[in-house]
Design a protein around this motif. Sequence first.
Motif, PDB file in Angstrom:
ATOM      1  N   VAL A 368      -2.611  -8.596   4.300  1.00 47.31           N
ATOM      2  CA  VAL A 368      -3.411  -8.047   3.205  1.00 47.31           C
ATOM      3  C   VAL A 368      -2.476  -7.855   2.014  1.00 47.31           C
ATOM      4  CG1 VAL A 368      -4.863  -6.158   2.398  1.00 47.31           C
ATOM      5  CG2 VAL A 368      -4.937  -6.840   4.807  1.00 47.31           C
ATOM      6  N   VAL A 369      -2.711  -8.611   0.950  1.00 47.78           N
ATOM      7  CA  VAL A 369      -1.893  -8.501  -0.260  1.00 47.78           C
ATOM      8  C   VAL A 369      -2.548  -7.489  -1.186  1.00 47.78           C
ATOM      9  CG1 VAL A 369      -0.962  -9.700  -2.263  1.00 47.78           C
ATOM     10  CG2 VAL A 369      -1.025 -10.846  -0.039  1.00 47.78           C
ATOM     11  N   ILE A 370      -1.822  -6.412  -1.460  1.00 46.13           N
ATOM     12  CA  ILE A 370      -2.329  -5.339  -2.326  1.00 46.13           C
ATOM     13  C   ILE A 370      -1.575  -5.406  -3.641  1.00 46.13           C
ATOM     14  CG2 ILE A 370      -2.670  -2.851  -2.554  1.00 46.13           C
ATOM     15  CD1 ILE A 370      -2.471  -2.680   0.510  1.00 46.13           C
ATOM     16  N   PHE A 371      -2.282  -5.668  -4.732  1.00 44.40           N
ATOM     17  CA  PHE A 371      -1.634  -5.628  -6.038  1.00 44.40           C
ATOM     18  C   PHE A 371      -2.493  -4.851  -7.020  1.00 44.40           C
ATOM     19  CE2 PHE A 371      -4.123  -9.400  -5.689  1.00 44.40           C
ATOM     20  CZ  PHE A 371      -4.533  -9.793  -6.951  1.00 44.40           C
ATOM     21  N   PHE A 372      -1.955  -4.610  -8.205  1.00 47.60           N
ATOM     22  CA  PHE A 372      -2.464  -3.553  -9.061  1.00 47.60           C
ATOM     23  C   PHE A 372      -3.212  -4.079 -10.281  1.00 47.60           C
ATOM     24  CE2 PHE A 372       1.088  -1.876  -6.718  1.00 47.60           C
ATOM     25  CZ  PHE A 372       0.646  -0.637  -6.308  1.00 47.60           C
ATOM     26  N   GLU A 373      -4.308  -3.406 -10.545  1.00 44.10           N
ATOM     27  CA  GLU A 373      -5.053  -3.650 -11.776  1.00 44.10           C
ATOM     28  C   GLU A 373      -4.358  -2.928 -12.921  1.00 44.10           C
ATOM     29  OE1 GLU A 373      -9.222  -1.960 -13.586  1.00 44.10           O
ATOM     30  OE2 GLU A 373      -9.200  -2.583 -11.472  1.00 44.10           O
ATOM     31  N   ASN A 374      -4.151  -3.623 -14.024  1.00 44.32           N
ATOM     32  CA  ASN A 374      -3.539  -3.006 -15.205  1.00 44.32           C
ATOM     33  C   ASN A 374      -4.627  -2.236 -15.958  1.00 44.32           C
ATOM     34  OD1 ASN A 374      -2.301  -2.407 -17.704  1.00 44.32           O
ATOM     35  ND2 ASN A 374      -0.901  -4.137 -17.443  1.00 44.32           N
ATOM     36  N   LEU A 419      -6.503  -7.024  -2.000  1.00 45.18           N
ATOM     37  CA  LEU A 419      -7.008  -5.752  -2.516  1.00 45.18           C
ATOM     38  C   LEU A 419      -6.439  -5.564  -3.914  1.00 45.18           C
ATOM     39  CD1 LEU A 419      -8.522  -3.083  -2.225  1.00 45.18           C
ATOM     40  CD2 LEU A 419      -6.488  -2.116  -1.134  1.00 45.18           C
ATOM     41  N   LEU A 420      -7.295  -5.687  -4.915  1.00 43.23           N
ATOM     42  CA  LEU A 420      -6.921  -5.454  -6.312  1.00 43.23           C
ATOM     43  C   LEU A 420      -7.439  -4.080  -6.691  1.00 43.23           C
ATOM     44  CD1 LEU A 420      -5.814  -6.406  -9.052  1.00 43.23           C
ATOM     45  CD2 LEU A 420      -8.032  -7.512  -9.479  1.00 43.23           C
ATOM     46  N   THR A 421      -6.540  -3.156  -7.025  1.00 37.20           N
ATOM     47  CA  THR A 421      -6.948  -1.761  -7.181  1.00 37.20           C
ATOM     48  C   THR A 421      -6.215  -1.082  -8.326  1.00 37.20           C
ATOM     49  OG1 THR A 421      -6.958   0.395  -6.049  1.00 37.20           O
ATOM     50  CG2 THR A 421      -5.206  -1.120  -5.464  1.00 37.20           C
ATOM     51  N   SER A 427      -4.456   4.701  -2.577  1.00 37.76           N
ATOM     52  CA  SER A 427      -4.465   5.237  -1.214  1.00 37.76           C
ATOM     53  C   SER A 427      -5.850   5.143  -0.585  1.00 37.76           C
ATOM     54  CB  SER A 427      -3.990   6.697  -1.227  1.00 37.76           C
ATOM     55  OG  SER A 427      -2.647   6.777  -1.641  1.00 37.76           O
ATOM     56  N   ILE A 428      -6.871   5.569  -1.329  1.00 38.35           N
ATOM     57  CA  ILE A 428      -8.245   5.510  -0.816  1.00 38.35           C
ATOM     58  C   ILE A 428      -8.640   4.067  -0.500  1.00 38.35           C
ATOM     59  CG2 ILE A 428     -10.654   5.694  -1.551  1.00 38.35           C
ATOM     60  CD1 ILE A 428      -9.788   8.298  -0.657  1.00 38.35           C
ATOM     61  N   ASN A 429      -8.356   3.151  -1.424  1.00 43.33           N
ATOM     62  CA  ASN A 429      -8.770   1.766  -1.231  1.00 43.33           C
ATOM     63  C   ASN A 429      -7.998   1.083  -0.103  1.00 43.33           C
ATOM     64  OD1 ASN A 429     -10.624   1.985  -3.297  1.00 43.33           O
ATOM     65  ND2 ASN A 429      -9.265   1.165  -4.860  1.00 43.33           N
ATOM     66  N   ALA A 430      -6.716   1.417   0.046  1.00 45.97           N
ATOM     67  CA  ALA A 430      -5.928   0.820   1.131  1.00 45.97           C
ATOM     68  C   ALA A 430      -6.441   1.281   2.493  1.00 45.97           C
ATOM     69  CB  ALA A 430      -4.456   1.175   0.965  1.00 45.97           C
ATOM     70  N   ILE A 431      -6.759   2.567   2.611  1.00 43.00           N
ATOM     71  CA  ILE A 431      -7.284   3.085   3.877  1.00 43.00           C
ATOM     72  C   ILE A 431      -8.657   2.491   4.161  1.00 43.00           C
ATOM     73  CG2 ILE A 431      -8.055   5.165   5.083  1.00 43.00           C
ATOM     74  CD1 ILE A 431      -5.857   6.694   3.597  1.00 43.00           C
ATOM     75  N   ASN A 432      -9.498   2.380   3.141  1.00 42.09           N
ATOM     76  CA  ASN A 432     -10.810   1.749   3.318  1.00 42.09           C
ATOM     77  C   ASN A 432     -10.674   0.305   3.800  1.00 42.09           C
ATOM     78  OD1 ASN A 432     -12.759   3.706   2.783  1.00 42.09           O
ATOM     79  ND2 ASN A 432     -12.500   3.505   0.579  1.00 42.09           N
TER      80      ASN A 432
END
Length: 443
Positions: A368-374, A419-421, A427-432
């Motif tokens: 699962v690649v988690i990266f960030f929305e600017n 997961l783009l968050t 934290s909430i989105n990663a756990i979900n």
Amino acid sequence: MLKFIRSLYFGKTVFYALFGISILFLISFWFEALYSITWTLTAVMGVLIFTDIIALYSKVSINVDRVLPEKFSNSDENTVLVTIQNNYGFKIYSEIIDEIPVQFQKRDFLKTLEIPAYKKTSFEYLLKPLKRGEYIFGNLNIYISTILRLAKRRYIFNKDQMVKVYPSFIQMKKLDFMALDQKIDLHGIKRIRRIGHTMEFEQIKEYVRGDDVRTINWKATAKNNQLMVNQFQDERSQPVYSVIDCGRMMKMPFEGLSLLDYAINSALAFSNVALKKKDKVGMLSFSNKIDKLQKASSKLSQLNRIMDALYNVDTEFYDSDFSLLYSRVKKHLTHRSLLMLYTNFEHMSALQRQLPYLKAIAKQHLLVVIFFENTEMTKLTHITPKNVSESAHQTIAEEFVHNKLLMSKELQRHGIQTLLTPPKELSINAINKYLEIKARGLL
């Protein structure tokens, strides 16, 4: 004697009185009758100051203590308690100046209190650190005076106290309830619809209305002469890793906190939930080298080991080596695992360079690649431009936002979970996302 001089201060009243006496001496040059009156006032002033000093420097004193928690939680409000015991036989007026660690850049701390005779009082204040590490508190200075407010005595307590700032364990505790199967409805928390069931057998039970007819155990049904069904449970003790990119792209700050700190706080909260779900948790951090590797375990002490490992993780201005990550994952993680990779890509070209390694990892593990929305760019896309300059900025911002969505689609096209968050909702989105994977039985 030197110690006495260093601890003695005078209040504003003394300087106002001296200024008034000086004016009276000046006026007495023309009105001689004021000369003797002014000297009398000077003598009375001197006696009052002397009396005030004697009262403050009698054998009794005060006791002051700064009570710090064992550790601070990063990016959260932490409480500092100060207690004061007045041993004087009269009410004292105090001014407390605490030398707060330099990381807070706060130099205007001042608390004033009135403390009755032989009484103990206390107060609290809050500090919100934005960086992990050791924080040193300086002197706790307290200036006391009597009701006359002419002289002040300075006391110094609690020199050089140190407290360590750890990843956000307060946030971890707040999200602890998400490990429960029956979750209440709260903002930001999704209910995950279970699709099918996993294949870890739990027990055979009697059929009740609503059970899946596909799970009927016909042998047990024939033996007991009533419908019996197989009951399954979520597969447990599966290896789950938080993989944290410590490269230069994670140095980017949002609201005072770097992306790396957001990732570390999320990894700790996520690991806690995974442990409560009976999975094995571990962590790995990398940049141009492998910094930390904590093998997955389901022991209760594992969370403390992960917290200690995350405490020392830091980012430097290096490009992350995903080829090294792939080789170490292949060598050390021999069982199929869930890898929650916290990283960030700002351009499609950056993703394309690392995509072969991500695809290779995804062949052996569930990645699962988690990266960030600017979020700053997202805000620009919603403004109404008032001139050509703002319109140009909005166009560039829309391109950045669009590129992030394209990167997410590109990863999904190659079978990689994404997961783009926004950073604050990480934290909430990663756990979900983890709960969704568990519910769908993908691992």
